[in-house]
Scaffold this active site. Structure first.
Site, PDB file in Angstrom:
ATOM      1  N   ILE A  19       0.933  -1.202  -0.045  1.00 36.24           N
ATOM      2  CA  ILE A  19      -0.038  -0.083  -0.028  1.00 36.24           C
ATOM      3  C   ILE A  19       0.982   1.377  -0.157  1.00 36.24           C
ATOM      4  O   ILE A  19       0.403   2.285  -0.662  1.00 36.24           O
ATOM      5  CB  ILE A  19      -0.967   0.009   1.129  1.00 36.24           C
ATOM      6  CG1 ILE A  19      -1.934  -1.116   1.181  1.00 36.24           C
ATOM      7  CG2 ILE A  19      -1.856   1.296   1.458  1.00 36.24           C
ATOM      8  CD1 ILE A  19      -2.956  -1.147   0.069  1.00 36.24           C
ATOM      9  N   ILE A 147      16.242 -14.983   6.182  1.00 38.94           N
ATOM     10  CA  ILE A 147      17.361 -15.688   5.515  1.00 38.94           C
ATOM     11  C   ILE A 147      16.704 -15.729   4.115  1.00 38.94           C
ATOM     12  O   ILE A 147      17.674 -15.524   3.086  1.00 38.94           O
ATOM     13  CB  ILE A 147      17.676 -17.121   5.950  1.00 38.94           C
ATOM     14  CG1 ILE A 147      18.905 -17.452   5.441  1.00 38.94           C
ATOM     15  CG2 ILE A 147      16.476 -18.096   5.682  1.00 38.94           C
ATOM     16  CD1 ILE A 147      19.554 -18.870   6.117  1.00 38.94           C
ATOM     17  N   THR A 190      12.635  -0.099  15.539  1.00 36.88           N
ATOM     18  CA  THR A 190      13.086   0.460  14.196  1.00 36.88           C
ATOM     19  C   THR A 190      14.630   0.727  14.350  1.00 36.88           C
ATOM     20  O   THR A 190      15.112   0.514  13.057  1.00 36.88           O
ATOM     21  CB  THR A 190      12.197   1.808  14.181  1.00 36.88           C
ATOM     22  OG1 THR A 190      10.778   1.447  14.033  1.00 36.88           O
ATOM     23  CG2 THR A 190      12.654   2.666  13.115  1.00 36.88           C
ATOM     24  N   CYS A 378     -16.987 -16.797 -11.820  1.00 37.63           N
ATOM     25  CA  CYS A 378     -16.158 -17.987 -12.118  1.00 37.63           C
ATOM     26  C   CYS A 378     -16.870 -19.336 -11.544  1.00 37.63           C
ATOM     27  O   CYS A 378     -17.757 -19.510 -12.106  1.00 37.63           O
ATOM     28  CB  CYS A 378     -14.726 -17.853 -11.506  1.00 37.63           C
ATOM     29  SG  CYS A 378     -13.701 -19.239 -11.965  1.00 37.63           S
ATOM     30  N   HIS A 515     -13.233 -12.935 -14.027  1.00 41.29           N
ATOM     31  CA  HIS A 515     -12.675 -12.441 -12.785  1.00 41.29           C
ATOM     32  C   HIS A 515     -12.793 -10.835 -13.096  1.00 41.29           C
ATOM     33  O   HIS A 515     -11.698 -10.084 -13.152  1.00 41.29           O
ATOM     34  CB  HIS A 515     -11.471 -12.852 -12.284  1.00 41.29           C
ATOM     35  CG  HIS A 515     -11.675 -14.252 -11.760  1.00 41.29           C
ATOM     36  ND1 HIS A 515     -11.998 -14.567 -10.311  1.00 41.29           N
ATOM     37  CD2 HIS A 515     -11.435 -15.435 -12.118  1.00 41.29           C
ATOM     38  CE1 HIS A 515     -11.944 -15.694 -10.108  1.00 41.29           C
ATOM     39  NE2 HIS A 515     -11.461 -16.352 -11.312  1.00 41.29           N
ATOM     40  N   GLU A 517     -13.376  -8.378 -10.932  1.00 42.23           N
ATOM     41  CA  GLU A 517     -12.829  -7.707  -9.793  1.00 42.23           C
ATOM     42  C   GLU A 517     -11.433  -7.248 -10.081  1.00 42.23           C
ATOM     43  O   GLU A 517     -10.739  -6.204  -9.621  1.00 42.23           O
ATOM     44  CB  GLU A 517     -12.803  -8.430  -8.742  1.00 42.23           C
ATOM     45  CG  GLU A 517     -11.822  -9.772  -8.695  1.00 42.23           C
ATOM     46  CD  GLU A 517     -12.507 -11.204  -9.081  1.00 42.23           C
ATOM     47  OE1 GLU A 517     -12.053 -12.089  -8.738  1.00 42.23           O
ATOM     48  OE2 GLU A 517     -13.386 -11.183  -9.973  1.00 42.23           O
TER      49      GLU A 517
END
Length: 542
Positions: A19, A147, A190, A378, A515, A517
């Site tokens: 986002i 890793i 942080t 679908c 689909h 969407e």
């Protein structure tokens, strides 16, 4: 020359890197900069196509048929660029490519190693995906310290040197947890995350600090001091009511100015008026509708991310708040359709496997008989056809061979031969590999005039697919004689793409094999979802 913004994450996963990256892309695009976006996924799967939705969330399908991370859906909803196969790659794809090159002898007998061979391949993939853009925003999946992420972080570290510091920008997203007993936000996680990133050789230029409340200025100064990041580049990203308010939040803290300055980009002022309108519409709806979302992955709504967003977009364009009620189809099987009675519309999404299908069929029957607006997508179309066959066309025990291989009436079956996106004919059976063996990507097909589909789309539909089973053409004539309208078919195989009930039988009953969407966005919505929510509004319960 393309410039790069690399986005990494620290402390914990699921902070919203996608986002944040997409929001930056939206702001830069509003400044007239041509933006593309890439997602690098450190898992060893070749793609997410065979991963459980509970593990990975939604699989987002691109126009060219790539099965990708759901973050690419965010990218397409926030910026105008279309994503494709080059915009998402995994450790599995990188290793597969390198091993094939080694088998062909392309490394001339050298010892194949993570550095330089894997990292070089990552860099080549990034540059290929970035071609043609002014700025490529590259999100590295996972968390610093994993890793699995190390080869990707090493590759972008090298790119920072090779491309030049004025052509690369490193943005790191971290968490500032609130400790109730201490009554303060903690900056230490942080600090440690940035320390770990710097040990790898990457000094972030920008810190995006996620928190559930505003970050005090003295805490920002503390973070800046201990992370070697300028104070003005420590950006506060607090929890928001809507993801579509994030571009404005970041712009107000001059994130785009910082990025443009770092990359030596001259661009016009940002115009976020369209985002302001979207947020205003979300906050000030004139109406409200209740939609029953009958699926089997409802405990993890990330499985239906694009579909949820498409309904929200349609609400924006109908000036309505869409209340989505996630209903487990297995609960419908056990307890009946009583919960659907207070709903203004019903939706059955896509999915795979037998579990919960009879509950979905019961919900579809309720929608048809009660004349409640219905949208099937679908599997939602295939089950609508099966329900109609059983209860209207008289084909008792009709089913899909996916759920009952011995059904007397296989209304839905596996297509055994299909042309893929490259034009090659693929043979398939129940024993074929699951990965990459579906009808995938965007395909055009004509629409029958004088149908709801024609009113919504016009003469042609071009939408994305992700399925392995199709409606059996041998039964279509019988279904049409019983009253089902097939409103769109593929141009060559004449496979069902859309079905509906006539207006004199049902006010709004539409289902599609594709689909839709995946192509909805908040700025324009999507014609099919816009029409669906309009029908729900017309059917509002008192």
């Amino acid at each position: 020359m393309t410039k790069f913004v690399f986005v990494t994450g620290g402390v914990v996963s699921s902070l919203g890197k996608g986002i944040a990256a997409a929001s930056l892309g939206a702001i830069l695009e509003s400044r007239g900069i041509k933006v593309t976006m890439l997602k690098l996924d450190p898992y060893i799967n070749v793609d997410p196509g065979t991963m459980s939705p509970f593990q990975h969330g939604e699989v987002f399908v691109t126009d060219d048929g790539a099965e990708t991370d759901l973050d690419l859906g965010h990218y397409e909803r926030f910026i105008s660029a279309r994503m494709g196969k080059r915009n998402n790659f995994t450790t599995g794809q990188i290793y597969e490519t390198v091993i094939k090159k080694e088998r062909r002898g392309e490394y001339l007998g050298k010892t194949v190693q993570v550095i330089p061979h894997i990292t070089d391949e990552i860099k080549a993939h990034v540059k290929r995906g970035a071609e043609g853009a002014d700025v490529a925003i590259v999100e590295v999946g996972g968390t610093v310290g994993d890793i699995e992420s190390l080869p990707f972080l090493e590759a972008i570290r090298q790119m920072g040197i090779e491309e030049g510091r004025s052509n690369t920008c490193f943005m790191h997203l971290t968490l500032l947890p609130w400790i109730p007993t201490a009554g303060e936000l903690k900056t230490k996680p942080t600090q440690h995350s940035v320390k770990e990133l710097r040990e790898i050789g990457i000094q972030p230029d920008i810190l995006l600090c996620r928190a559930d409340r505003a970050i005090p200025e003295d805490e920002k100064r503390k973070i800046a001091l201990f992370t070697n990041v300028p104070h003005e580049a420590v950006i506060s990203v607090v929890d928001a009511d809507s993801i579509y308010s994030i571009p404005r939040m970041l712009h107000d803290q001059m994130l785009d100015e910082i990025v443009c300055h770092k990359l030596n980009l001259l661009a016009r002022a940002a115009d976020l008026s369209s985002w302001n309108r979207i947020v205003h519409a979300l906050k000030n709806p004139k109406h409200e509708v209740n939609v029953a979302f009958v699926g089997k992955y409802v405990d993890l709504t990330e499985s239906y991310k694009s579909l949820t967003e498409a309904l929200i977009h349609a609400g924006i364009h109908n000036e309505s708040k869409v209340n989505i009620h996630y209903i487990d189809s297995e609960e419908v099987e056990k307890h009946g359709t009583g919960e659907l009675e207070k709903m203004d519309a019903i939706l059955v999404p896509g999915g795979f496997g037998k579990r919960g299908t009879e509950g979905k069929i019961a919900a579809i029957r309720y929608a048809r008989e009660s004349k409640t607006p219905y949208l099937g997508i679908c599997l939602g179309m295939q089950l609508a056809v099966i329900e109609f066959a059983r209860n209207v066309a008289g084909l008792k025990d009709a089913n899909s061979t996916e759920f009952d291989p011995h059904t007397p009436h296989p209304l839905v079956g596996l297509i055994t031969e299909w042309k893929n996106a490259d034009g090659k004919v693929e043979q398939r059976s129940e024993d074929s590999d699951l990965g990459g063996t579906m009808r995938l990507g965007a395909q055009k097909c004509p629409i029958v005039p004088d149908t709801k589909a024609f009113t919504i789309y016009g003469a042609e539909v071009n939408e994305r697919h992700r399925h392995r089973y199709e409606v059996n053409n041998h039964y279509v004539d019988k279904l049409e004689k019983a009253g089902l309208v097939v409103s769109a078919r593929t141009p060559t195989e004449q496979l069902c793409e859309m079905v509906e009930l006539p207006s004199e039988v049902h006010p709004w009953f539409v289902a599609c094999q594709f689909h839709p969407e995946f192509t909805s966005n908040p700025r324009t919505g999507h014609p099919l979802f816009n029409a669906y929510i309009a029908a729900a509004l017309a059917n509002r319960k008192a």
